[in-house]
Design a protein around this motif. Structure first.
Motif, PDB file in Angstrom:
ATOM      1  N   ARG A 111      28.776  35.525   4.047  1.00  0.00           N
ATOM      2  CA  ARG A 111      27.920  35.917   2.928  1.00  0.00           C
ATOM      3  C   ARG A 111      28.770  36.173   1.677  1.00  0.00           C
ATOM      4  N   ILE A 112      29.905  36.812   1.859  1.00  0.00           N
ATOM      5  CA  ILE A 112      30.809  37.052   0.735  1.00  0.00           C
ATOM      6  C   ILE A 112      31.335  35.730   0.185  1.00  0.00           C
ATOM      7  N   ARG A 113      31.728  34.823   1.089  1.00  0.00           N
ATOM      8  CA  ARG A 113      32.235  33.526   0.646  1.00  0.00           C
ATOM      9  C   ARG A 113      31.161  32.768  -0.129  1.00  0.00           C
ATOM     10  N   ALA A 114      29.896  32.894   0.301  1.00  0.00           N
ATOM     11  CA  ALA A 114      28.813  32.222  -0.412  1.00  0.00           C
ATOM     12  C   ALA A 114      28.687  32.755  -1.833  1.00  0.00           C
ATOM     13  N   PHE A 115      28.755  34.080  -2.000  1.00  0.00           N
ATOM     14  CA  PHE A 115      28.686  34.655  -3.339  1.00  0.00           C
ATOM     15  C   PHE A 115      29.858  34.179  -4.190  1.00  0.00           C
ATOM     16  N   GLY A 116      30.999  33.915  -3.542  1.00  0.00           N
ATOM     17  CA  GLY A 116      32.176  33.498  -4.291  1.00  0.00           C
ATOM     18  C   GLY A 116      32.110  32.064  -4.768  1.00  0.00           C
ATOM     19  N   ASN A 117      31.644  31.130  -3.891  1.00  0.00           N
ATOM     20  CA  ASN A 117      31.682  29.724  -4.308  1.00  0.00           C
ATOM     21  C   ASN A 117      30.310  29.147  -4.639  1.00  0.00           C
ATOM     22  N   GLY A 118      29.248  29.934  -4.452  1.00  0.00           N
ATOM     23  CA  GLY A 118      27.932  29.503  -4.918  1.00  0.00           C
ATOM     24  C   GLY A 118      27.141  28.650  -3.968  1.00  0.00           C
ATOM     25  N   ILE A 119      27.660  28.381  -2.768  1.00  0.00           N
ATOM     26  CA  ILE A 119      26.896  27.650  -1.758  1.00  0.00           C
ATOM     27  C   ILE A 119      27.015  28.381  -0.434  1.00  0.00           C
ATOM     28  N   GLY A 120      26.055  28.175   0.455  1.00  0.00           N
ATOM     29  CA  GLY A 120      26.106  28.847   1.748  1.00  0.00           C
ATOM     30  C   GLY A 120      24.989  28.372   2.657  1.00  0.00           C
ATOM     31  N   LEU A 121      24.903  28.997   3.819  1.00  0.00           N
ATOM     32  CA  LEU A 121      23.899  28.660   4.818  1.00  0.00           C
ATOM     33  C   LEU A 121      22.776  29.691   4.799  1.00  0.00           C
ATOM     34  N   LEU A 122      21.543  29.217   4.839  1.00  0.00           N
ATOM     35  CA  LEU A 122      20.370  30.064   4.750  1.00  0.00           C
ATOM     36  C   LEU A 122      19.655  30.123   6.102  1.00  0.00           C
ATOM     37  N   THR A 123      19.157  31.296   6.432  1.00  0.00           N
ATOM     38  CA  THR A 123      18.312  31.446   7.613  1.00  0.00           C
ATOM     39  C   THR A 123      16.952  30.820   7.340  1.00  0.00           C
ATOM     40  N   ILE A 124      16.458  30.042   8.300  1.00  0.00           N
ATOM     41  CA  ILE A 124      15.118  29.456   8.208  1.00  0.00           C
ATOM     42  C   ILE A 124      14.157  30.338   8.994  1.00  0.00           C
ATOM     43  N   ARG A 125      13.123  30.829   8.339  1.00  0.00           N
ATOM     44  CA  ARG A 125      12.099  31.626   9.017  1.00  0.00           C
ATOM     45  C   ARG A 125      10.716  31.044   8.737  1.00  0.00           C
ATOM     46  N   ARG A 126       9.824  31.172   9.732  1.00  0.00           N
ATOM     47  CA  ARG A 126       8.428  30.807   9.496  1.00  0.00           C
ATOM     48  C   ARG A 126       7.777  31.864   8.627  1.00  0.00           C
ATOM     49  N   ARG A 127       7.031  31.440   7.640  1.00  0.00           N
ATOM     50  CA  ARG A 127       6.378  32.390   6.748  1.00  0.00           C
ATOM     51  C   ARG A 127       5.278  33.168   7.457  1.00  0.00           C
ATOM     52  N   VAL A 128       4.625  32.536   8.427  1.00  0.00           N
ATOM     53  CA  VAL A 128       3.476  33.164   9.057  1.00  0.00           C
ATOM     54  C   VAL A 128       3.849  34.382   9.887  1.00  0.00           C
TER      55      VAL A 128
END
Length: 434
Positions: A147-164
């Motif tokens: 998460r820290i690395r994502a804030f540093g370089n601007g890209i990262g992996l996102l959790t996929i969740r169902r909205r329902v």
């Protein structure tokens, strides 16, 4: 010597080999074995599985690169943020906006992964061929670092969740992988029980839009030639085969590319999340001697709640909160290089809390510049501090005024109430590591 002068002298005494480290080659380690479906991130970007795991205080962790600094998870207690020379990757990250950290689609909500995603990520790793030797706590630490690395370089992996129902399905996002920060790879992986419902295609389409919304014009994907389901997903998204080679173990590997087209990146729906930075144009780095005035200013703000007058810079309370010699604060700055926040630990006399041996528990000090609050900068700074401190300490504490809204952020970040703090309206809060 006053506390202020000791702090300044401590930063000035740091030699170039203490505060400046040459960037190391990025280590991916073995790529986790693919199942019948997922296109996964390299292990070093997924969870750092190539690292050794001995004791909590002497394990070797992957190097976490930020803009202009790094967290080195080395052995022992000499574990600090060190300034790095600007690299080509850092210069690239400055050219692009950060990708959207929260995205909604018709059925899904995607949000940047954090420690709360450890359980299902551990299950996902267990579905890989050969399973995983990582514990849930290992996974939790890796997610915090990523998460820290994502804030540093601007890209990262996102959790996929169902909205329902909010059920976590897997992850999708952007990684450097076998390509570059300028032209990153898209990566995705779902828990097996959620295959076959079109979730991967829907999530990857949203992430592709987020990638082009940053200003990038080309993204890549590398997939095993035998991985027909992933190749079908990428074909639906308009990826073209570019060339074929072999992976680390000699299996056929296909490089696919997707060029930006008119309208790409214009329909990214961001979902509201108070934990996500509304201003992505912020980078983290280690403090230098040039930051001395700003660190003192943040200490002044940390002494009071918002509507109270600030104490003088030489006030005893301000000086007592400055970092101890050897403690290098973490600075958040905008793309113009202006500092907007800072965080560090300090020791008070008398201490707010002591451990079982009677030693002072390190205390949190954090400040965000007026006008930049409420945009997630404080959360970014806390995540960076936790990643560093988790390698060398068991617990930290903080004192927060009953009226200070920051107490809600501290709770979200794992602090728990621990009784009376300083003064009649002070609350002591504790965060445990490990």
């Amino acid at each position: 010597m006053s506390p202020c002068h000791r702090y300044i002298a401590g930063l000035q005494r740091k030699s170039s080999h203490e505060l400046i480290a040459q960037p190391k080659d990025r280590v991916h380690g073995p790529r986790p074995a693919h199942g019948c479906y997922p296109h996964v991130a390299p292990a070093g970007e997924l969870l750092g599985e190539q690292c050794t795991h001995r004791g909590r205080r002497d394990r070797q962790l992957p190097r976490v690169h930020l803009h202009g600094c790094s967290v080195t998870g080395n052995t022992g207690s000499d574990n600090r943020f060190t300034s790095l020379p600007a690299t080509a990757q850092e210069e690239t990250s400055m050219r692009y906006a950060a990708m959207a950290w929260s995205i909604t689609t018709q059925r899904l909500c995607l949000q940047l992964r954090d420690e709360c995603d450890a359980e299902w990520n551990h299950e996902l790793l267990g579905e890989h061929e050969g399973g995983t030797a990582l514990s849930v706590d290992d996974v939790r630490r890796r997610l915090a670092e990523q998460r820290i690395r994502a804030f540093g370089n601007g890209i990262g992996l996102l959790t996929i969740r169902r909205r329902v129902d909010g059920e976590p399905l897997g992850y999708c996002g952007l990684i450097i992988g076998r390509c570059s920060l300028d032209e990153p790879e898209i990566a995705y992986e779902l828990l097996k029980r959620f295959h076959g419902h079109g979730y991967a295609t829907e999530a990857a389409h949203a992430v592709m839009g987020a990638a082009f919304a940053t200003g990038r014009t080309r993204i890549w994907s590398t997939v095993g030639a035998w991985n027909a389901p992933s190749l079908r997903v990428l074909e639906k998204l308009g990826f073209d085969r570019h060339h074929e080679t072999t992976d680390e173990v000699g299996r056929p590997l296909v490089y696919l590319v997707r060029e930006a087209e008119k309208g790409d990146g214009l329909r990214v729906n961001r979902c509201e999340d108070p934990g996500m930075p509304a201003d992505p144009a912020v980078r983290l780095r280690a403090a230098t001697a040039a930051d001395q005035a700003f660190v003192i200013e943040m200490a002044r703000h940390a002494c009071v709640i918002e509507d109270w007058p600030l104490p003088d810079p030489d006030d005893d309370e301000v000086l007592s909160m400055l970092p101890a010699p050897g403690e290098v604060p973490i600075i958040a700055e905008d793309l113009a290089g202006e500092p907007v926040g800072a965080v560090w630990t300090w020791h008070n006399d008398p201490p707010l809390r002591v451990d079982a041996s009677g030693a002072s528990v390190p205390e949190l000090c954090i400040g965000v510049a007026p006008g930049r609050r409420g945009a997630g900068i404080g959360g970014m700074l806390l995540d960076a501090l936790f990643a560093r401190c988790a390698q060398t300490m068991d617990v930290m504490c903080t004192n927060v005024h009953l009226r200070n809204p920051a107490r809600h952020l501290y709770r979200r970040k794992g602090f728990k109430l621990a009784g009376q703090g300083r003064g009649p309206l002070g609350l002591a809060m504790i965060k445990e590591f490990g």
